[in-house]
Scaffold this active site. Structure first.
Site, PDB file in Angstrom:
ATOM      1  N   LYS A  22      35.791 -24.104  -7.696  1.00  0.00           N
ATOM      2  CA  LYS A  22      35.307 -24.385  -8.847  1.00  0.00           C
ATOM      3  C   LYS A  22      33.508 -25.465  -8.111  1.00  0.00           C
ATOM      4  CE  LYS A  22      35.526 -27.336 -11.853  1.00  0.00           C
ATOM      5  NZ  LYS A  22      33.620 -28.372 -12.257  1.00  0.00           N
ATOM      6  N   CYS A 116      31.818 -31.679 -19.087  1.00  0.00           N
ATOM      7  CA  CYS A 116      32.882 -33.038 -19.291  1.00  0.00           C
ATOM      8  C   CYS A 116      32.471 -33.904 -19.571  1.00  0.00           C
ATOM      9  CB  CYS A 116      33.953 -33.434 -17.632  1.00  0.00           C
ATOM     10  SG  CYS A 116      35.116 -32.317 -18.189  1.00  0.00           S
ATOM     11  N   ARG A 121      26.840 -40.135 -16.242  1.00  0.00           N
ATOM     12  CA  ARG A 121      27.070 -39.543 -15.369  1.00  0.00           C
ATOM     13  C   ARG A 121      25.360 -39.232 -15.248  1.00  0.00           C
ATOM     14  NH1 ARG A 121      31.566 -34.361 -15.214  1.00  0.00           N
ATOM     15  NH2 ARG A 121      30.567 -34.651 -13.007  1.00  0.00           N
ATOM     16  N   ASP A 305      39.679 -35.919  -9.703  1.00  0.00           N
ATOM     17  CA  ASP A 305      39.661 -35.160 -10.577  1.00  0.00           C
ATOM     18  C   ASP A 305      41.519 -34.291 -11.118  1.00  0.00           C
ATOM     19  OD1 ASP A 305      36.672 -34.192 -10.751  1.00  0.00           O
ATOM     20  OD2 ASP A 305      36.933 -32.589  -9.459  1.00  0.00           O
ATOM     21  N   ARG A 397      36.830 -24.054 -18.569  1.00  0.00           N
ATOM     22  CA  ARG A 397      35.877 -23.940 -17.323  1.00  0.00           C
ATOM     23  C   ARG A 397      36.310 -24.040 -15.936  1.00  0.00           C
ATOM     24  NH1 ARG A 397      34.575 -29.533 -18.111  1.00  0.00           N
ATOM     25  NH2 ARG A 397      33.474 -28.960 -15.732  1.00  0.00           N
TER      26      ARG A 397
HETATM   27  C1  UD1 Z   1      31.265 -33.931  -8.076  1.00  0.00           C
HETATM   28  C2  UD1 Z   1      32.171 -33.035  -9.082  1.00  0.00           C
HETATM   29  C3  UD1 Z   1      33.495 -33.086 -10.294  1.00  0.00           C
HETATM   30  C4  UD1 Z   1      34.091 -34.125  -9.211  1.00  0.00           C
HETATM   31  C5  UD1 Z   1      32.969 -35.732  -8.931  1.00  0.00           C
HETATM   32  C6  UD1 Z   1      33.703 -36.973  -7.723  1.00  0.00           C
HETATM   33  C7  UD1 Z   1      31.464 -30.597  -8.941  1.00  0.00           C
HETATM   34  C8  UD1 Z   1      30.529 -29.680 -10.057  1.00  0.00           C
HETATM   35  N1  UD1 Z   1      31.614 -31.446  -9.937  1.00  0.00           N
HETATM   36  O1  UD1 Z   1      30.975 -34.425  -9.034  1.00  0.00           O
HETATM   37  O2  UD1 Z   1      34.624 -32.047 -10.009  1.00  0.00           O
HETATM   38  O3  UD1 Z   1      34.636 -35.223  -9.828  1.00  0.00           O
HETATM   39  O4  UD1 Z   1      32.292 -34.869  -8.030  1.00  0.00           O
HETATM   40  O5  UD1 Z   1      34.559 -36.539  -6.607  1.00  0.00           O
HETATM   41  O6  UD1 Z   1      31.075 -30.454  -7.796  1.00  0.00           O
HETATM   42  N2  UD1 Z   1      26.354 -40.793 -10.482  1.00  0.00           N
HETATM   43  C9  UD1 Z   1      24.815 -42.007 -10.006  1.00  0.00           C
HETATM   44  N3  UD1 Z   1      23.892 -41.360 -10.089  1.00  0.00           N
HETATM   45  C10 UD1 Z   1      23.815 -40.009  -9.957  1.00  0.00           C
HETATM   46  C11 UD1 Z   1      24.779 -39.338  -9.250  1.00  0.00           C
HETATM   47  C12 UD1 Z   1      25.741 -39.498  -9.639  1.00  0.00           C
HETATM   48  O7  UD1 Z   1      25.210 -42.969 -10.182  1.00  0.00           O
HETATM   49  O8  UD1 Z   1      22.294 -39.448  -9.938  1.00  0.00           O
HETATM   50  C13 UD1 Z   1      28.124 -41.749 -10.548  1.00  0.00           C
HETATM   51  C14 UD1 Z   1      28.561 -40.919 -10.885  1.00  0.00           C
HETATM   52  O9  UD1 Z   1      27.519 -41.853 -12.390  1.00  0.00           O
HETATM   53  C15 UD1 Z   1      29.874 -41.190 -10.588  1.00  0.00           C
HETATM   54  C16 UD1 Z   1      29.380 -41.156  -9.283  1.00  0.00           C
HETATM   55  O10 UD1 Z   1      28.151 -41.461  -8.442  1.00  0.00           O
HETATM   56  O11 UD1 Z   1      30.479 -42.774 -11.084  1.00  0.00           O
HETATM   57  C17 UD1 Z   1      29.634 -40.093  -8.489  1.00  0.00           C
HETATM   58  O12 UD1 Z   1      29.547 -38.661  -8.882  1.00  0.00           O
HETATM   59  P1  UD1 Z   1      28.981 -37.430  -8.328  1.00  0.00           P
HETATM   60  O13 UD1 Z   1      30.254 -37.590  -6.373  1.00  0.00           O
HETATM   61  O14 UD1 Z   1      27.743 -37.177  -7.733  1.00  0.00           O
HETATM   62  O15 UD1 Z   1      29.972 -37.138  -8.401  1.00  0.00           O
HETATM   63  P2  UD1 Z   1      28.964 -34.863  -9.656  1.00  0.00           P
HETATM   64  O16 UD1 Z   1      28.377 -34.823  -8.790  1.00  0.00           O
HETATM   65  O17 UD1 Z   1      28.638 -35.278 -10.768  1.00  0.00           O
END
Ligand code: UD1
Length: 419
Positions: A22, A116, A121, A305, A397
């Site tokens: 995914k 989710c 996020r 995850d 999903r």
């Molecule tokens: C991706 C995955 C999700 C997984 C996550 C962490 C996809 C579609 N989803 O989500 O399944 O759980 O990686 O392995 O690939 N953060 C910030 N600011 C930002 C972006 C992130 O503070 O602009 C923080 C988030 O709140 C979180 C951490 O960084 O605490 C990790 O998030 P991130 O690696 O960005 O996860 P996703 O890309 O949303």
């Protein structure tokens, strides 16, 4: 709304083929609007997140053709830079469209993304990265409006190795003028898959899988016929299920290095695991001892995850497991549901303490998010009696058909179709 009815007690045996990942497929779909030609993605799983992403692409004007085991995306006629808000609310990964739509149209408009409900996020890292590439960003009325006369390569240091921000910046940089360097980049295997995909389209990207990704903008990206990597989280879910229930299973499609942190814990629990190429074989008596401490971390650490599914396993392991969730602040919503099934779970902030009980019992429970839902299925498989799980649209999903795949392994999970 559909429900799962799970009859616990069966040990799991057999082999299961893992679906395409995914978290690889979603950024690849976002990237497909960058091609000057047709993009074909093979083995696209039938999961609602991917369906929603295809829906977004078609709203942008892309032609979508579904065939037997593949999808073809024709982005040549894409006209819109506005990602429809009804769909972004369903799908957080719609935020990846920012980078690719900006590359394509020099403008992009998106409402704050959903997905989710597992924490705040934020997308600040995505936006500050894009700003470094020359993008002007206005945030108003719940929308993010981006524009850039020209995208220019830059040296970007991420405060945290965010998966989504790394991917989004890669998508915004592939056709930018000059070179972009992303430091403290996320190292998840799905980033490597995105690099492979973009390279096959003619992009100049290197370093993915390490902490620095380098992209030199190119003028043109051509079409590609691509088979995405397999889903390490799906494989991990089945391995955890077999570990909890007992039995012997083999997953096909994911190599050991992509889920080493989980396998390390499962060995600590008492499972026998062997791995060769893309096959992982696990044998478990079902009588496990709790792993003392599990902390979720960016790759190659223990994946957030797989935290919920692992908690379901810990619910009946001998001893006490302490889980620390370092990535998402509200990722313990399933804990209350596990308690209904007899689990002894205490959550304080980012920490969950799980004292193993002899047996869980069936109950009426509700999936709160994707992986929390998978955890309830695993709990149901270990429990005495029947477990009915509602709100399984969360599970759909990310799992093409968890009931079919677990059924192949001998589990009794039935979908009850509702209205
Ligand atoms: C991706 C995955 C999700 C997984 C996550 C962490 C996809 C579609 N989803 O989500 O399944 O759980 O990686 O392995 O690939 N953060 C910030 N600011 C930002 C972006 C992130 O503070 O602009 C923080 C988030 O709140 C979180 C951490 O960084 O605490 C990790 O998030 P991130 O690696 O960005 O996860 P996703 O890309 O949303």
């Amino acid at each position: 709304m559909d429900k799962f009815v799970v009859q616990g007690g069966a040990k799991l045996y057999g082999r299961v083929k893992i679906q395409a990942a995914k978290n690889a497929v979603l950024p690849l779909l976002a990237a497909s609007v960058l091609a000057d030609d047709l993009v074909t993605i093979r083995d696209l799983p039938h999961i609602t997140d991917a369906e929603n992403m295809l829906h977004i692409l078609s709203e942008l004007g892309c032609g979508i053709v579904r065939g037997d085991g593949y999808v073809t995306i024709d982005g040549r006629n894409a006209v819109s830079h506005e990602i429809p808000s009804t769909l972004t609310r369903e799908l957080r990964s719609s935020v990846f469209m920012l980078g690719s739509v900006l590359t394509r149209f020099r403008r992009a408009k998106i409402s704050y993304p959903g997905g989710c409900d597992i924490g705040l996020r934020p997308i600040d890292l995505h936006l500050s990265g894009l700003k470094r590439l020359g993008v002007t960003i206005i945030e108003e009325n719940g929308y993010v409006i981006c524009s850039a006369e020209k995208l220019r390569g830059a040296d970007i240091l991420l405060d945290f190795p965010s998966v989504g921000a790394t991917e989004n910046i890669m998508l915004a940089a592939v056709k930018a003028e000059g070179k972009t360097v992303i430091r403290n980049a996320a190292k998840e295997p799905e980033i490597v898959d995105l690099q492979n995909f973009l390279s096959r389209m003619g992009a100049d990207v290197s370093g993915a899988g390490g902490d620095t990704v380098e992209i030199t903008g190119v003028k043109r990206l051509h079409g590609v016929d691509y088979t995405p990597m397999k889903d390490r989280i799906e494989a991990g879910t089945f391995l955890i299920a077999a570990a909890s229930c007992g039995g012997e299973i083999e997953t096909e499609g994911v190599s050991e290095e992509n889920i080493a942190a989980l396998l390390h814990k499962l060995r600590e629990n008492g499972c026998k695991i062997t791995a060769k190429g893309d096959k992982i074989r696990l044998r478990s008596s079902g009588d496990l001892k709790a792993a003392s401490l599990v902390e979720t971390l960016p790759f190659p650490g223990f994946p957030t995850d797989m935290q919920a599914q692992y908690a379901a396993l810990s619910a009946t392991a001998r001893g006490t497991a302490v889980i620390v969730e370092n990535l998402f602040e509200t990722r313990y919503k399933y804990a209350g549901e596990l308690k209904k099934m007899g689990a002894d779970v205490t959550v304080r902030g980012r920490t969950a303490v799980i004292r193993g009980v002899e047996k869980l019992h069936g109950a009426e429970v509700s999936a709160c998010d994707l992986r929390g839902g998978a955890a309830l299925v695993i709990a149901g498989l270990q429990a005495d009696g029947l477990t009915r799980i509602s709100r399984i649209e969360h599970i759909d999903r990310g799992y093409e058909s968890i009931e079919r795949d677990l059924g192949v392994l001998g589990a009794h999970v039935r979908r009850e179709t509702g209205t």
